[in-house]
Design an enzyme around this catalytic site. Sequence first.
Site, mmCIF file in Angstrom:
data_model
loop_
_atom_site.group_PDB
_atom_site.id
_atom_site.type_symbol
_atom_site.label_atom_id
_atom_site.label_comp_id
_atom_site.label_asym_id
_atom_site.label_seq_id
_atom_site.Cartn_x
_atom_site.Cartn_y
_atom_site.Cartn_z
ATOM 1 N N ARG A 109 -22.112 -3.591 3.026
ATOM 2 C CA ARG A 109 -21.426 -4.890 2.983
ATOM 3 C C ARG A 109 -21.553 -5.587 4.341
ATOM 4 N NH1 ARG A 109 -15.273 -5.066 0.951
ATOM 5 N NH2 ARG A 109 -14.907 -3.585 2.644
ATOM 6 N N ARG A 146 -10.792 5.887 4.802
ATOM 7 C CA ARG A 146 -10.023 4.874 4.071
ATOM 8 C C ARG A 146 -9.902 5.244 2.592
ATOM 9 N NH1 ARG A 146 -13.101 -0.343 4.995
ATOM 10 N NH2 ARG A 146 -11.328 -1.429 4.097
ATOM 11 N N ARG A 184 0.830 -1.205 0.000
ATOM 12 C CA ARG A 184 0.000 0.000 0.000
ATOM 13 C C ARG A 184 0.862 1.252 0.000
ATOM 14 N NH1 ARG A 184 -4.673 -2.868 2.493
ATOM 15 N NH2 ARG A 184 -6.446 -1.477 2.686
ATOM 16 N N ARG A 203 -18.293 -4.886 9.282
ATOM 17 C CA ARG A 203 -16.929 -4.539 9.710
ATOM 18 C C ARG A 203 -16.903 -3.137 10.312
ATOM 19 N NH1 ARG A 203 -13.003 -5.897 4.703
ATOM 20 N NH2 ARG A 203 -12.002 -4.045 5.561
#
Length: 210
Positions: free
Chosen positions: A127, A164, A88, A153
């Site tokens: 999600r 994010r 990343r 999550r």
Amino acid sequence: MRLVLVGPPASGKGTQAAILTVRLGVPKISTGDMLRQARAARTELGLAAEGFMNAGLLVPDDVVIGLVSERLEQADAQSGFILDGFPRTVVQAEALEALLARRGTPLDVVVQIDVSSDLLLERATLRRTDKRTGQIYHLKYTPPPPDADLEHRKDDQEDTVRKRLDEYDAMTAALLPHYQALGLLKRIDGVGKPEQVTERMLQVLRVAGS
Ligand code: AMP
């Protein structure tokens, strides 16, 4: 095939990696999954990573580089791998290159999955994962069965997803030019059904592998 998948949160990296691991017969190595397992098991590493993860921040480079180095030494990763969520940062990319150069097995291709921010936000916030099977659902597009034991999550909450996404933009600003300069970067459209995205992916891999 030694492949790196790059894409923003909820771009389908994990879904594609899970499909490709079967299609290509090489392991999927997901730093996000490994860190979540370490966090759930309350290991030293998991506890060190937890604060960063819950805040939607990157875990320090040396922690994830150590994790991936160990994983790549295992027997199943010798004939290839799919890296999902790593590297990343340019520091991580350079550590990976050095490690693979020592083995004489450079990366074949880096695939970037493109999806617009609005769609990503909707995907992430809706999600859900079945805690027992690890299966990923979307409340609108792929609703879970009634008996699923669902988990949202912590880092898929809207504020954290936005953070994010910002982190991803900051990351790719340096990482993608790095891979572009090495001639390894390919881009695919990540919008559509998972199997459509897989077909685009395999097309790119066929070209890279030929
Ligand atoms: P992911 O499932 O790939 O979105 O990862 C979930 C979280 O784990 C990220 O938001 C980071 O906190 C951490 N993480 C995963 N991979 C890395 C990485 N390569 N470098 C730093 N942090 C990572």
